[in-house]
Motif scaffolding. Structure first.
Motif, PDB file in Angstrom:
ATOM      1  N   ARG A  57      15.733  11.145 -12.808  1.00 40.75           N
ATOM      2  CA  ARG A  57      16.177   9.815 -13.192  1.00 40.75           C
ATOM      3  C   ARG A  57      15.533   8.833 -12.221  1.00 40.75           C
ATOM      4  O   ARG A  57      15.151   9.217 -11.113  1.00 40.75           O
ATOM      5  CB  ARG A  57      17.702   9.707 -13.105  1.00 40.75           C
ATOM      6  CG  ARG A  57      18.432  10.629 -14.049  1.00 40.75           C
ATOM      7  CD  ARG A  57      19.923  10.457 -13.946  1.00 40.75           C
ATOM      8  NE  ARG A  57      20.367   9.257 -14.646  1.00 40.75           N
ATOM      9  CZ  ARG A  57      21.030   9.283 -15.814  1.00 40.75           C
ATOM     10  NH1 ARG A  57      21.312  10.430 -16.408  1.00 40.75           N
ATOM     11  NH2 ARG A  57      21.417   8.151 -16.394  1.00 40.75           N
ATOM     12  N   HIS A  58      15.407   7.567 -12.646  1.00 37.50           N
ATOM     13  CA  HIS A  58      14.901   6.525 -11.757  1.00 37.50           C
ATOM     14  C   HIS A  58      16.119   5.793 -11.186  1.00 37.50           C
ATOM     15  O   HIS A  58      16.861   5.155 -11.921  1.00 37.50           O
ATOM     16  CB  HIS A  58      14.005   5.548 -12.528  1.00 37.50           C
ATOM     17  CG  HIS A  58      13.541   4.381 -11.706  1.00 37.50           C
ATOM     18  ND1 HIS A  58      12.227   4.224 -11.325  1.00 37.50           N
ATOM     19  CD2 HIS A  58      14.232   3.328 -11.170  1.00 37.50           C
ATOM     20  CE1 HIS A  58      12.131   3.109 -10.595  1.00 37.50           C
ATOM     21  NE2 HIS A  58      13.326   2.557 -10.482  1.00 37.50           N
ATOM     22  N   ILE A  59      16.308   5.940  -9.890  1.00 36.11           N
ATOM     23  CA  ILE A  59      17.434   5.292  -9.207  1.00 36.11           C
ATOM     24  C   ILE A  59      16.861   4.424  -8.095  1.00 36.11           C
ATOM     25  O   ILE A  59      16.057   4.896  -7.290  1.00 36.11           O
ATOM     26  CB  ILE A  59      18.387   6.337  -8.578  1.00 36.11           C
ATOM     27  CG1 ILE A  59      18.920   7.322  -9.631  1.00 36.11           C
ATOM     28  CG2 ILE A  59      19.542   5.648  -7.828  1.00 36.11           C
ATOM     29  CD1 ILE A  59      19.956   6.775 -10.575  1.00 36.11           C
ATOM     30  N   ASP A  90       0.878  -1.159   0.000  1.00 34.10           N
ATOM     31  CA  ASP A  90       0.000   0.000   0.000  1.00 34.10           C
ATOM     32  C   ASP A  90       0.921   1.215   0.000  1.00 34.10           C
ATOM     33  O   ASP A  90       1.668   1.448   0.939  1.00 34.10           O
ATOM     34  CB  ASP A  90      -0.887  -0.018   1.248  1.00 34.10           C
ATOM     35  CG  ASP A  90      -1.809   1.199   1.286  1.00 34.10           C
ATOM     36  OD1 ASP A  90      -3.007   1.031   1.008  1.00 34.10           O
ATOM     37  OD2 ASP A  90      -1.330   2.317   1.578  1.00 34.10           O
ATOM     38  N   LYS A  91       0.843   1.993  -1.100  1.00 36.13           N
ATOM     39  CA  LYS A  91       1.878   3.017  -1.278  1.00 36.13           C
ATOM     40  C   LYS A  91       1.803   4.143  -0.255  1.00 36.13           C
ATOM     41  O   LYS A  91       2.828   4.752   0.069  1.00 36.13           O
ATOM     42  CB  LYS A  91       1.814   3.573  -2.689  1.00 36.13           C
ATOM     43  CG  LYS A  91       2.218   2.545  -3.721  1.00 36.13           C
ATOM     44  CD  LYS A  91       2.325   3.200  -5.055  1.00 36.13           C
ATOM     45  CE  LYS A  91       2.856   2.222  -6.068  1.00 36.13           C
ATOM     46  NZ  LYS A  91       3.137   2.900  -7.328  1.00 36.13           N
ATOM     47  N   ILE A  92       0.612   4.409   0.265  1.00 40.84           N
ATOM     48  CA  ILE A  92       0.502   5.461   1.285  1.00 40.84           C
ATOM     49  C   ILE A  92       1.159   4.982   2.584  1.00 40.84           C
ATOM     50  O   ILE A  92       1.972   5.684   3.185  1.00 40.84           O
ATOM     51  CB  ILE A  92      -0.975   5.867   1.511  1.00 40.84           C
ATOM     52  CG1 ILE A  92      -1.518   6.558   0.248  1.00 40.84           C
ATOM     53  CG2 ILE A  92      -1.108   6.777   2.724  1.00 40.84           C
ATOM     54  CD1 ILE A  92      -2.989   6.937   0.317  1.00 40.84           C
ATOM     55  N   GLY A 124       2.621   0.876 -13.361  1.00 36.96           N
ATOM     56  CA  GLY A 124       2.376   2.164 -14.004  1.00 36.96           C
ATOM     57  C   GLY A 124       0.899   2.499 -14.194  1.00 36.96           C
ATOM     58  O   GLY A 124       0.572   3.491 -14.844  1.00 36.96           O
ATOM     59  N   ARG A 125      -0.012   1.711 -13.607  1.00 41.39           N
ATOM     60  CA  ARG A 125      -1.437   2.004 -13.794  1.00 41.39           C
ATOM     61  C   ARG A 125      -1.987   2.860 -12.658  1.00 41.39           C
ATOM     62  O   ARG A 125      -1.473   2.853 -11.554  1.00 41.39           O
ATOM     63  CB  ARG A 125      -2.231   0.701 -13.912  1.00 41.39           C
ATOM     64  CG  ARG A 125      -2.032   0.050 -15.279  1.00 41.39           C
ATOM     65  CD  ARG A 125      -2.677  -1.304 -15.340  1.00 41.39           C
ATOM     66  NE  ARG A 125      -2.131  -2.170 -14.306  1.00 41.39           N
ATOM     67  CZ  ARG A 125      -2.594  -3.376 -14.029  1.00 41.39           C
ATOM     68  NH1 ARG A 125      -3.626  -3.846 -14.688  1.00 41.39           N
ATOM     69  NH2 ARG A 125      -2.039  -4.109 -13.093  1.00 41.39           N
ATOM     70  N   GLY A 126      -3.060   3.610 -12.965  1.00 47.66           N
ATOM     71  CA  GLY A 126      -3.688   4.448 -11.954  1.00 47.66           C
ATOM     72  C   GLY A 126      -2.870   5.686 -11.635  1.00 47.66           C
ATOM     73  O   GLY A 126      -2.903   6.191 -10.511  1.00 47.66           O
ATOM     74  N   PHE A 181      11.886   9.087  -2.381  1.00 51.20           N
ATOM     75  CA  PHE A 181      11.311   7.732  -2.356  1.00 51.20           C
ATOM     76  C   PHE A 181       9.980   7.693  -3.104  1.00 51.20           C
ATOM     77  O   PHE A 181       9.135   8.563  -2.914  1.00 51.20           O
ATOM     78  CB  PHE A 181      11.083   7.314  -0.888  1.00 51.20           C
ATOM     79  CG  PHE A 181      10.274   6.061  -0.728  1.00 51.20           C
ATOM     80  CD1 PHE A 181      10.854   4.814  -0.946  1.00 51.20           C
ATOM     81  CD2 PHE A 181       8.940   6.123  -0.344  1.00 51.20           C
ATOM     82  CE1 PHE A 181      10.100   3.657  -0.801  1.00 51.20           C
ATOM     83  CE2 PHE A 181       8.183   4.961  -0.190  1.00 51.20           C
ATOM     84  CZ  PHE A 181       8.769   3.724  -0.422  1.00 51.20           C
ATOM     85  N   ILE A 182       9.767   6.676  -3.953  1.00 53.91           N
ATOM     86  CA  ILE A 182       8.437   6.470  -4.543  1.00 53.91           C
ATOM     87  C   ILE A 182       7.792   5.160  -4.116  1.00 53.91           C
ATOM     88  O   ILE A 182       6.622   5.112  -3.841  1.00 53.91           O
ATOM     89  CB  ILE A 182       8.377   6.632  -6.086  1.00 53.91           C
ATOM     90  CG1 ILE A 182       9.489   5.870  -6.787  1.00 53.91           C
ATOM     91  CG2 ILE A 182       8.376   8.109  -6.480  1.00 53.91           C
ATOM     92  CD1 ILE A 182       9.345   5.860  -8.323  1.00 53.91           C
ATOM     93  N   GLU A 183       8.565   4.063  -4.053  1.00 56.84           N
ATOM     94  CA  GLU A 183       7.958   2.823  -3.570  1.00 56.84           C
ATOM     95  C   GLU A 183       9.026   1.804  -3.236  1.00 56.84           C
ATOM     96  O   GLU A 183      10.175   1.931  -3.648  1.00 56.84           O
ATOM     97  CB  GLU A 183       6.968   2.241  -4.595  1.00 56.84           C
ATOM     98  CG  GLU A 183       7.616   1.729  -5.858  1.00 56.84           C
ATOM     99  CD  GLU A 183       6.691   0.824  -6.666  1.00 56.84           C
ATOM    100  OE1 GLU A 183       5.699   0.321  -6.126  1.00 56.84           O
ATOM    101  OE2 GLU A 183       6.990   0.608  -7.850  1.00 56.84           O
TER     102      GLU A 183
HETATM  103  P1  ADP Z   1       4.319   1.624 -10.277  1.00 50.51           P
HETATM  104  O1  ADP Z   1       4.298   0.890  -8.974  1.00 50.51           O
HETATM  105  O2  ADP Z   1       2.978   1.651 -10.948  1.00 50.51           O
HETATM  106  O3  ADP Z   1       5.436   1.201 -11.179  1.00 50.51           O
HETATM  107  P2  ADP Z   1       5.838   3.949  -9.258  1.00 50.51           P
HETATM  108  O4  ADP Z   1       5.398   4.715  -8.076  1.00 50.51           O
HETATM  109  O5  ADP Z   1       6.990   3.003  -9.070  1.00 50.51           O
HETATM  110  O6  ADP Z   1       4.573   3.177  -9.890  1.00 50.51           O
HETATM  111  O7  ADP Z   1       6.189   4.933 -10.446  1.00 50.51           O
HETATM  112  C1  ADP Z   1       6.525   4.433 -11.735  1.00 50.51           C
HETATM  113  C2  ADP Z   1       7.110   5.520 -12.589  1.00 50.51           C
HETATM  114  O8  ADP Z   1       6.203   6.646 -12.690  1.00 50.51           O
HETATM  115  C3  ADP Z   1       8.399   6.132 -12.057  1.00 50.51           C
HETATM  116  O9  ADP Z   1       9.547   5.368 -12.393  1.00 50.51           O
HETATM  117  C4  ADP Z   1       8.369   7.474 -12.766  1.00 50.51           C
HETATM  118  O10 ADP Z   1       8.712   7.295 -14.137  1.00 50.51           O
HETATM  119  C5  ADP Z   1       6.895   7.872 -12.721  1.00 50.51           C
HETATM  120  N1  ADP Z   1       6.575   8.665 -11.489  1.00 50.51           N
HETATM  121  C6  ADP Z   1       6.065   8.204 -10.323  1.00 50.51           C
HETATM  122  N2  ADP Z   1       5.943   9.204  -9.396  1.00 50.51           N
HETATM  123  C7  ADP Z   1       6.389  10.344  -9.991  1.00 50.51           C
HETATM  124  C8  ADP Z   1       6.558  11.723  -9.566  1.00 50.51           C
HETATM  125  N3  ADP Z   1       6.221  12.142  -8.348  1.00 50.51           N
HETATM  126  N4  ADP Z   1       7.079  12.609 -10.466  1.00 50.51           N
HETATM  127  C9  ADP Z   1       7.442  12.193 -11.716  1.00 50.51           C
HETATM  128  N5  ADP Z   1       7.311  10.937 -12.169  1.00 50.51           N
HETATM  129  C10 ADP Z   1       6.800  10.004 -11.334  1.00 50.51           C
END
Ligand code: ADP
Length: 447
Positions: free
Chosen positions: A207-209, A115-117, A165-167, A285-287
């Motif tokens: 960039r995605h790191i 759950d991303k939140i 990448g959905r939603g 951080f994104i996930e």
């Molecule tokens: P998923 O779990 O659906 O793959 P992510 O949260 O990992 O979703 O995000 C996937 C991609 O979406 C990232 O690698 C980036 O390209 C884009 N992305 C996600 N969040 C952002 C953000 N805040 N700003 C810009 N691009 C984002």
């Protein structure tokens, strides 16, 4: 150590796990659908069990059949690979309830990070830097507009249950918000059965790191540096490398320590990946992915470790075989994803492989379940292999990739090999000067 493990997956990743297990003297059980009777993972495993008809939901995702297969074969542990059941907390619970070991983290860790939140809240509390945005879920359009004003446009609306990448929808300005908010919610509801969304500042040139972490489940954890996966199409990675061409040793040590400390603190077990967007020297951080990733081989190449072997070791109760100080980077590695897809629209192309020849030589690794005469079934994802190269530096790795792509023969189905041959002609690929939008723009120009 286990005597026998079951691999709840197919394709190249099932082979990957079988290879590690065989080197460790552990017996393997493959499971397969009726569409995969002739698949390479079935031929390579010591035993195999048919778990159902072709659709994934009736076979590789069908929990009772997977558990029954483990029970009848006497497998003591299950490796989930990636995809399918690898991040399904309910599955992990059921596996453990049957007295079988899940090779991976606990159900609770998978639930929290799924759950991303909750994942973001947890990471924030552990000192991991996050993308600025809403505090949790955003209930309605009025609240969404307020967030947009507070953080400034553009913003991105994301599903808390999201993946693949959905939603996800970007709002460039307030007038886009109503449409973006509602579309993201509707997509989230349709894809995940959960329409909760949150909002983040949209980073325009990141960039995605991602940082590879590994924990022993008992409070010890290490990091294995970063992978740069900035070359993406529709938020899906196509080309990955380690180390990141723009990350310094100091940055790696700093963010790596933050990540290792965070997972140590929660007693995380096994392999995990903490994903960031990186812009102007800052990590956001994104996930977190609580599994082995498709692109793990580039990390293995530069550190000289076997991450699957390590996963099996730790799951069996043995300690990790390395500490942070043992982990040093040697050279540069690149992976390209070979998909059975027709360019330029990337349309899936199942069918018969009429000729297959894998490249070889120094610093070349081919992880693929293809063979001459194999028929790619239409039911599963289109990844048919990964070509991984390793060189003393990035230039050597790129030259080796070019050489290896030239040796590779995959006849009978259209695939993404020509994409990589074309990319290697591009100065930006050689300079490493691109962000997550570069590939989409480049593909648009080529149309
Ligand atoms: P998923 O779990 O659906 O793959 P992510 O949260 O990992 O979703 O995000 C996937 C991609 O979406 C990232 O690698 C980036 O390209 C884009 N992305 C996600 N969040 C952002 C953000 N805040 N700003 C810009 N691009 C984002």
């Amino acid at each position: 150590m286990f005597d026998k493990i079951l691999i709840a997956n197919r394709g190249e990743i099932a082979l990957r796990v079988i290879r590690a297990a065989r080197e460790m003297g552990v017996q393997t059980v493959a499971v397969h659908s009726t569409a995969d009777t002739d698949a390479m993972h079935v031929r390579m495993a010591d035993e195999s069990v048919c778990v159902g008809p072709p659709p994934g939901s009736d076979s590789y995702l069908h929990i009772p059949s997977i558990i029954a297969a483990a029970e009848v074969t006497g497998a003591q542990a299950i490796h989930p690979g990636y995809g399918f059941l690898s991040e399904n907390a309910a599955f992990v619970q059921i596996v453990e309830d049957h007295g079988i070991t899940f090779i991976g983290p606990t159900a609770e860790h998978i639930r929290v990070m799924g759950d991303k939140i909750t994942a973001k809240d947890t990471m924030k509390a552990l000192g991991v830097p996050c993308v600025p945005g809403s505090d949790g879920g955003v209930p309605d359009l009025a609240a969404a507009k307020k967030i947009g004003e507070e953080f400034g446009y553009p913003v991105i609306i994301k599903a808390t249950a999201g993946g693949g990448g959905r939603g996800m929808k970007v709002a460039k300005s307030e007038k886009d918000m109503a449409n973006a908010f509602q579309t993201a919610r509707a997509e989230a509801k349709a894809a995940f059965g959960n329409d909760e969304v949150y909002i983040e500042k949209y980073l325009t040139t990141p960039r995605h790191i991602e940082i590879q972490v590994f924990g022993d489940g008992k409070g010890r954890a290490v990091h294995l540096g970063e992978r740069d996966c900035s070359l993406q199409r529709r938020h899906q990675k196509v080309f990955e490398e380690a180390p990141g061409p723009c990350i310094t040793a100091e940055e790696r040590a700093r963010i790596g320590k933050i990540c290792a400390d965070a997972v140590a603190k929660i007693n995380y077990a096994g392999a995990g990946t903490i994903e960031f967007l990186y812009e102007k020297g800052e990590f956001y951080f994104i996930e977190m992915n609580t599994r082995l990733q498709v692109e793990h081989p580039v990390t293995e190449a530069i550190f000289g470790v076997d991450l699957v072997r390590e996963q099996i070791r730790v799951a069996s109760g043995l300690p990790m075989s390395f500490e942070q100080d043992d982990l040093t980077i040697n050279g540069h590695s690149i992976e390209v994803r070979l998909n059975a897809e027709k360019l330029p629209e990337f349309a899936p192309r199942p069918g018969k492989i009429t000729a297959f020849h894998a490249p070889g030589g120094l610093g070349v690794r081919m992880d693929s379940a293809l063979y001459d005469g194999y028929v790619i079934p239409p039911y599963y994802d289109s990844l048919i292999g990964k070509l991984i190269v390793h060189g003393r530096d990035r230039d050597e790795a790129l030259a080796r990739l070019n050489r290896a792509l030239g040796e590779l023969i995959i006849d009978g189905v259209e695939n993404t090999v020509p994409l990589f041959s074309a990319l290697l002609q591009e100065p930006a690929i050689h300079s490493g000067d691109y962000n997550i939008h570069w590939l989409e723009h480049w593909l648009e120009l080529g149309k």
